[in-house]
Motif scaffolding. Structure first.
Motif, short mmCIF file in Angstrom:
data_model
loop_
_atom_site.label_atom_id
_atom_site.label_comp_id
_atom_site.label_asym_id
_atom_site.label_seq_id
_atom_site.Cartn_x
_atom_site.Cartn_y
_atom_site.Cartn_z
N PHE A 254 -5.96 -23.16 -6.50
CA PHE A 254 -6.28 -21.75 -6.29
C PHE A 254 -7.60 -21.53 -5.54
O PHE A 254 -7.90 -20.41 -5.15
CB PHE A 254 -6.33 -21.02 -7.63
N GLY A 255 -8.37 -22.60 -5.35
CA GLY A 255 -9.67 -22.45 -4.71
C GLY A 255 -10.71 -22.00 -5.72
O GLY A 255 -10.40 -21.42 -6.76
N CYS A 256 -11.96 -22.27 -5.41
CA CYS A 256 -13.04 -21.89 -6.32
C CYS A 256 -14.36 -22.04 -5.57
O CYS A 256 -14.38 -22.36 -4.38
CB CYS A 256 -13.04 -22.78 -7.57
N GLU A 257 -15.43 -21.82 -6.27
CA GLU A 257 -16.76 -22.02 -5.70
C GLU A 257 -17.54 -22.93 -6.63
O GLU A 257 -17.60 -22.70 -7.84
CB GLU A 257 -17.49 -20.69 -5.51
N LYS A 258 -18.10 -23.97 -6.08
CA LYS A 258 -18.84 -24.95 -6.86
C LYS A 258 -20.27 -25.06 -6.32
O LYS A 258 -20.55 -24.73 -5.16
CB LYS A 258 -18.16 -26.32 -6.77
N THR A 259 -21.16 -25.55 -7.16
CA THR A 259 -22.54 -25.79 -6.76
C THR A 259 -22.84 -27.27 -6.90
O THR A 259 -22.59 -27.86 -7.95
CB THR A 259 -23.52 -24.97 -7.63
N ILE A 260 -23.35 -27.85 -5.82
CA ILE A 260 -23.75 -29.26 -5.88
C ILE A 260 -25.24 -29.36 -5.56
O ILE A 260 -25.80 -28.49 -4.90
CB ILE A 260 -22.93 -30.14 -4.92
N GLN B 279 1.93 -29.54 0.48
CA GLN B 279 1.86 -28.24 -0.19
C GLN B 279 2.91 -28.09 -1.29
O GLN B 279 2.93 -27.07 -1.98
CB GLN B 279 2.06 -27.11 0.83
N ASP B 280 3.77 -29.08 -1.47
CA ASP B 280 4.83 -29.00 -2.47
C ASP B 280 4.41 -29.63 -3.79
O ASP B 280 3.62 -30.59 -3.81
CB ASP B 280 6.11 -29.69 -1.96
N ILE B 281 4.97 -29.10 -4.87
CA ILE B 281 4.70 -29.60 -6.22
C ILE B 281 5.99 -30.16 -6.79
O ILE B 281 7.08 -29.60 -6.57
CB ILE B 281 4.16 -28.46 -7.12
N TYR B 282 5.87 -31.26 -7.53
CA TYR B 282 7.04 -31.91 -8.13
C TYR B 282 6.85 -31.98 -9.64
O TYR B 282 5.76 -32.27 -10.14
CB TYR B 282 7.24 -33.30 -7.55
N ARG C 104 0.00 -21.57 7.22
CA ARG C 104 1.36 -21.42 6.68
C ARG C 104 1.31 -20.78 5.30
O ARG C 104 0.25 -20.67 4.68
CB ARG C 104 2.04 -22.79 6.59
N GLY C 105 2.49 -20.38 4.84
CA GLY C 105 2.59 -19.82 3.49
C GLY C 105 2.57 -20.93 2.45
O GLY C 105 2.32 -22.10 2.75
N ARG C 106 2.84 -20.57 1.22
CA ARG C 106 2.82 -21.54 0.14
C ARG C 106 4.01 -22.48 0.22
O ARG C 106 5.06 -22.16 0.78
CB ARG C 106 2.83 -20.81 -1.21
N GLY D 13 8.29 -20.94 -2.87
CA GLY D 13 7.00 -20.25 -2.92
C GLY D 13 6.18 -20.52 -4.16
O GLY D 13 5.17 -19.85 -4.39
N GLN D 14 6.59 -21.50 -4.98
CA GLN D 14 5.84 -21.82 -6.19
C GLN D 14 4.94 -23.05 -6.00
O GLN D 14 4.44 -23.61 -6.97
CB GLN D 14 6.80 -22.08 -7.35
N GLY D 15 4.75 -23.44 -4.73
CA GLY D 15 3.90 -24.60 -4.44
C GLY D 15 2.46 -24.17 -4.17
O GLY D 15 1.97 -23.18 -4.72
N LEU D 16 1.81 -24.89 -3.28
CA LEU D 16 0.38 -24.71 -3.01
C LEU D 16 0.15 -24.00 -1.68
O LEU D 16 0.96 -24.09 -0.76
CB LEU D 16 -0.32 -26.07 -2.98
#
Length: 395
Positions: free
Chosen positions: A149-155, A284-287, A340-342, A330-333
């Motif tokens: 989903f993405g996020c923001e991190k601090t290093i 982008q696919d989930i198994y 492209r789409g998911r 559409g249930q992938g990444l």
């Protein structure tokens, strides 16, 4: 009667007034052609090499070249070359720049550095030009969901930055670096070196200023005269949705500071994604492998399937076979590049055979097996039909 000598430009195959670069290029070409190591025992090549060396020795020197261009041989000491190499032998290449020969032998022998110490051109010639700061590499660990989903991190990174007290000059506030009197601010000095092959000129960093061209008499107390200080910085990293394990995010200008007004280096953050307990990904696919019961496979069922977005319902048909795969569109990444789409999620069902059955349960299964006609087992029926055909063929 004075000895007649060939025109130096003619020796190098050039027209009068050739540029410095043209002279160097011609010289390198002829050395490759006539060099004694490449022409062992060839007296003509040796003589030609002596003549080429003498011509280059004069034309590579700006002052001597100007005199020769204006007055010809009369503008040069008529004995020049006899004692310093010239026509006197290949081993006496007095006045020839070691850096030029380093370039030549580097190209001929792949960086051969054993010929009289000629390892290549010194980078100190460019020590005062703006230089980009060094890059930094770092790693960051993410959960499967954070990557999805993405996020923001601090290093946190430790980097060299220009000293705020002296502005990167290295000199104490209120003072300035002075031009090095030894090298005149060039950062380089020429030295003469006598070897078994003759006398060579080489260029190296100035020992007085360390190749910077500047002398700092009153160093900055904050940075000790280096012009840089080491700082620990926290940097925010935006992780795009759908990023995969091993991908790298570049952060421009977030690494070590540059020198002489050059830009800062870049920070490269490589992502490491922890494996998920249920999901695996490919692009982008989930198994997902999902166990179902024998009765669900026989009768069909409404399955509750986990996805990264939550639970969804999916109906499987009667007679679903072990290993059957269905797709949830559409249930992938997401595509981290946004082109492209998911992707999709693929669910493979695994029919689980029950264990530790009671006698009553076993009896029910025996009666069930007796009640089911062989016509219900398509694969079983097909298998034994092939077995029968195989053995009948052998008779």
């Amino acid at each position: 009667m004075a000895e007649e000598r060939r025109d130096l430009y003619e020796v190098l195959g050039l027209s009068k007034g050739a540029s410095e670069e043209e002279i160097k290029k011609a010289y390198r070409k002829l050395v490759k052609k006539y060099h004694p190591d490449l022409n062992p025992g060839d007296k003509e090549a040796e003589a030609a090499m002596k003549e080429v060396n003498a011509a280059y020795e004069i034309l590579s020197d700006a002052e001597k070249k100007a005199k020769y261009d204006q007055f010809g041989w009369a503008g040069i000491d008529p004995t020049y070359g006899a004692g310093q190499g010239g026509y006197g032998g290949f081993g006496g290449m007095g006045g020839i720049d070691m850096d030029d020969l380093g370039d030549l032998f580097g190209s001929m022998f792949g960086g051969f550095g054993g010929f009289g110490g000629m390892g290549g051109r010194s980078s100190s010639r460019n020590s005062n030009r703006p230089q980009k700061g060094r890059d930094i590499e770092a790693e960051i660990e993410l959960s499967f969901e954070e990557a999805a989903f993405g996020c923001e991190k601090t290093i946190a990174v430790t980097r060299l930055e220009n000293c705020a007290s002296c502005g990167g000059s290295g000199a104490k506030a209120g003072t300035s670096p002075e031009t090095c009197p030894h090298c005149g601010g060039t950062g380089t000095v020429r030295t003469m070196q006598r070897t078994a092959f003759g006398t060579f000129q080489s260029t190296g960093p100035c020992p007085e200023c360390g190749g910077t061209g500047k002398i700092i008499k009153e160093p900055c107390p904050e940075c000790g005269g280096s012009g840089t200080v080491r700082k620990r910085r926290k940097i925010n990293v935006k992780i795009p949705a759908g990023i995969d394990n091993g991908q790298t995010i570049p952060l421009r200008g977030q690494a070590h500071g540059g020198k002489n007004g050059g830009p800062a280096g870049d920070l490269y953050v490589t992502v490491r994604v922890r494996p998920h307990k249920l999901f695996k990904r490919s692009g982008q696919d989930i198994y997902l492998e999902m166990p179902i019961s024998f009765s669900q496979a026989c009768l069909g069922a409404q399955l509750t399937v986990p996805t990264i977005d939550g639970k969804v319902q999916y109906s499987i048909e009667e007679g679903t076979q072990h290993g059957a795969t269905f797709r949830l569109r559409g249930q992938g990444l997401a595509d981290p590049n946004g082109r492209r789409g998911r992707g999709d999620q693929y669910v493979q069902v695994k029919i689980e055979v029950p264990r530790n059955l009671s006698e009553e349960q076993k009896d029910i299964l025996r009666r069930f097996d007796e009640a089911v006609d062989d016509e219900c087992y398509n694969e079983k029926k097909g298998f034994f039909a092939k077995v029968k055909e195989l053995f009948n063929k052998d008779k």
